[in-house]
Design an enzyme around this catalytic site. Structure first.
Site, PDB file in Angstrom:
ATOM      1  N   LYS A 115     -10.768  22.099  80.919  1.00 49.43           N
ATOM      2  CA  LYS A 115     -10.623  21.168  82.038  1.00 49.43           C
ATOM      3  C   LYS A 115      -9.315  21.364  82.772  1.00 49.43           C
ATOM      4  O   LYS A 115      -9.242  21.182  83.984  1.00 49.43           O
ATOM      5  CB  LYS A 115     -10.755  19.726  81.550  1.00 49.43           C
ATOM      6  CG  LYS A 115     -12.165  19.413  81.106  1.00 49.43           C
ATOM      7  CD  LYS A 115     -12.499  17.961  81.323  1.00 49.43           C
ATOM      8  CE  LYS A 115     -13.989  17.761  81.066  1.00 49.43           C
ATOM      9  NZ  LYS A 115     -14.377  16.362  81.127  1.00 49.43           N
ATOM     10  N   LYS A 197     -24.485  25.447  79.293  1.00 49.48           N
ATOM     11  CA  LYS A 197     -25.170  24.185  79.087  1.00 49.48           C
ATOM     12  C   LYS A 197     -25.572  23.570  80.430  1.00 49.48           C
ATOM     13  O   LYS A 197     -24.812  23.645  81.384  1.00 49.48           O
ATOM     14  CB  LYS A 197     -24.188  23.260  78.351  1.00 49.48           C
ATOM     15  CG  LYS A 197     -24.768  21.988  77.812  1.00 49.48           C
ATOM     16  CD  LYS A 197     -23.807  21.329  76.822  1.00 49.48           C
ATOM     17  CE  LYS A 197     -23.182  20.071  77.416  1.00 49.48           C
ATOM     18  NZ  LYS A 197     -22.522  19.201  76.426  1.00 49.48           N
ATOM     19  N   LYS A 200     -24.173  18.371  84.917  1.00 51.35           N
ATOM     20  CA  LYS A 200     -24.225  17.770  86.244  1.00 51.35           C
ATOM     21  C   LYS A 200     -23.265  18.437  87.201  1.00 51.35           C
ATOM     22  O   LYS A 200     -23.465  18.425  88.397  1.00 51.35           O
ATOM     23  CB  LYS A 200     -23.958  16.269  86.141  1.00 51.35           C
ATOM     24  CG  LYS A 200     -22.900  15.918  85.136  1.00 51.35           C
ATOM     25  CD  LYS A 200     -23.136  14.527  84.536  1.00 51.35           C
ATOM     26  CE  LYS A 200     -22.155  14.284  83.376  1.00 51.35           C
ATOM     27  NZ  LYS A 200     -22.429  13.082  82.628  1.00 51.35           N
TER      28      LYS A 200
END
Ligand code: TRP
Length: 333
Positions: A115, A197, A200
């Site tokens: 991140k 994966k 969204k």
């Protein structure tokens, strides 16, 4: 029935829409655990703000996620369903645990490194101490099992290290949680990049199907799904990632085994297969979306659910927090 049921805690951030992956990989399992365990299912809005959120969207997503938890089958009378920021004990224990987690440990977390790389302009302190808040979520409820995907295992391991450190200094305070990775883990991958994966954040790439998507959007996503240069529908995750992912989805949606799916599509090619997978997902998600849309029209009901959930969660959390404050030497109020 005097034996205490084991406790389960899990949560999902309301930082976007819930996906087919969230349903098959998490929510469907959560529902199955409700009868056997004492379950706490949280909407972790405090974790969501480690990445900048649009306020109106965060509020909308949070309520919509609550409606979808319920429409996926989570019964708020059998599970404690709540919003993290409604139970201040999470922030309070989170701070305490910040003081029992080491800089080096937190620096090694792969989610932090990922991140930080993706949000180079906002590597805030919350992003760094994210795992301490997650540890607080888990430890507040004396949780035994934490259903999570592989990517969160490292955070649960760190939670155990923190709990062990605390228990060693102050005596038994926290139950030792374990990650609970479902055996038939439908780990749903992106339809366009089956190496990663389904998430969204890649909505734009078309690799993601969301629970609230309309049938046309779902069909479009499946028609575009990446396969391979062969023509055979065969389960082989090492060499046929896209096709195998579609087979997992079809299997989860229809209950058919891989062998049954292989013979169903023998000699039929990928076009027919992709349509069938798309249609099965449309039917799987239709009642979930419709129920959620209805629930979202009944705001009073949702408010009642989250208030009730927060009250139950607060009561359980307060017991642990009180114990912790006493052990570390805070003067009793
Ligand atoms: N970190 C988790 C994720 O990104 C979400 C989460 C927050 C969580 N607190 C938790 C999961 C506690 C399990 C238990 O998916």
């Amino acid at each position: 029935m005097d034996e205490k049921r084991k406790v389960i805690f899990s949560g999902i951030k309301p930082s976007g829409a819930l996906t087919l992956g969230s349903y098959l990989g998490a929510l469907k399992n959560w529902v199955a655990l409700s009868d056997e365990y004492e379950c706490y299912y949280c909407i972790v809005d405090m974790h969501a703000i480690t990445v900048r959120q649009d306020p109106a969207e965060l509020r909308r997503n949070t309520l919509s996620q609550l409606a979808q938890y319920i429409s996926c089958g989570l019964d708020p009378s059998k599970n404690v369903v709540f919003i993290q920021s409604h139970v201040p004990a999470h922030a309070e224990l989170g701070w305490v645990l910040d003081c029992y987690a080491m800089f080096g440990e937190l620096s090694r977390m792969t989610q932090f490194k990922d991140k930080a790389a993706k949000n180079a302009d906002n590597i805030n302190a919350g992003l760094f101490t994210y795992p301490c808040l997650m540890a607080a979520d888990i430890l507040l409820y004396q949780t035994n099992l934490v259903p999570v995907g592989e990517d969160q295992k490292q955070h649960v391991e760190l939670t155990r290290d923190i709990a062990h450190r605390f228990n060693t200094i102050y005596g038994d305070t926290f139950a030792m949680p374990e990650p609970y990775i479902p055996k038939v883990g439908a780990r749903i991958m992106s339809l366009t990049e089956p190496d990663s994966k389904m998430s969204k954040s890649e909505r734009d790439g078309g690799g993601c199907v969301c629970l609230m998507d309309k049938p046309d959007d779902i069909m479009r996503a499946f028609k575009r799904a990446v396969t391979d240069s062969e023509t055979e529908v065969r389960f082989d995750p090492a060499n046929k990632k896209g096709v195998s992912n579609l087979m997992s989805i079809y299997s989860a949606a229809t209950g058919r085994s891989y062998a049954e799916i292989e013979s169903e599509f023998a000699g039929k090619g990928y076009g027919a297969f992709k349509l069938a997978v798309g249609e099965s997902v449309v039917e799987l998600l239709r009642p979930i979306r419709e129920r959620a849309e209805d629930l979202l029209k009944n705001k009073d009901y949702l408010v009642q659910v989250y208030r009730d959930g927060a009250e139950k969660a607060s009561r359980a959390a307060a017991r642990t927090l009180r114990k912790v404050y006493k052990k570390i030497g805070f003067v009793e109020r």
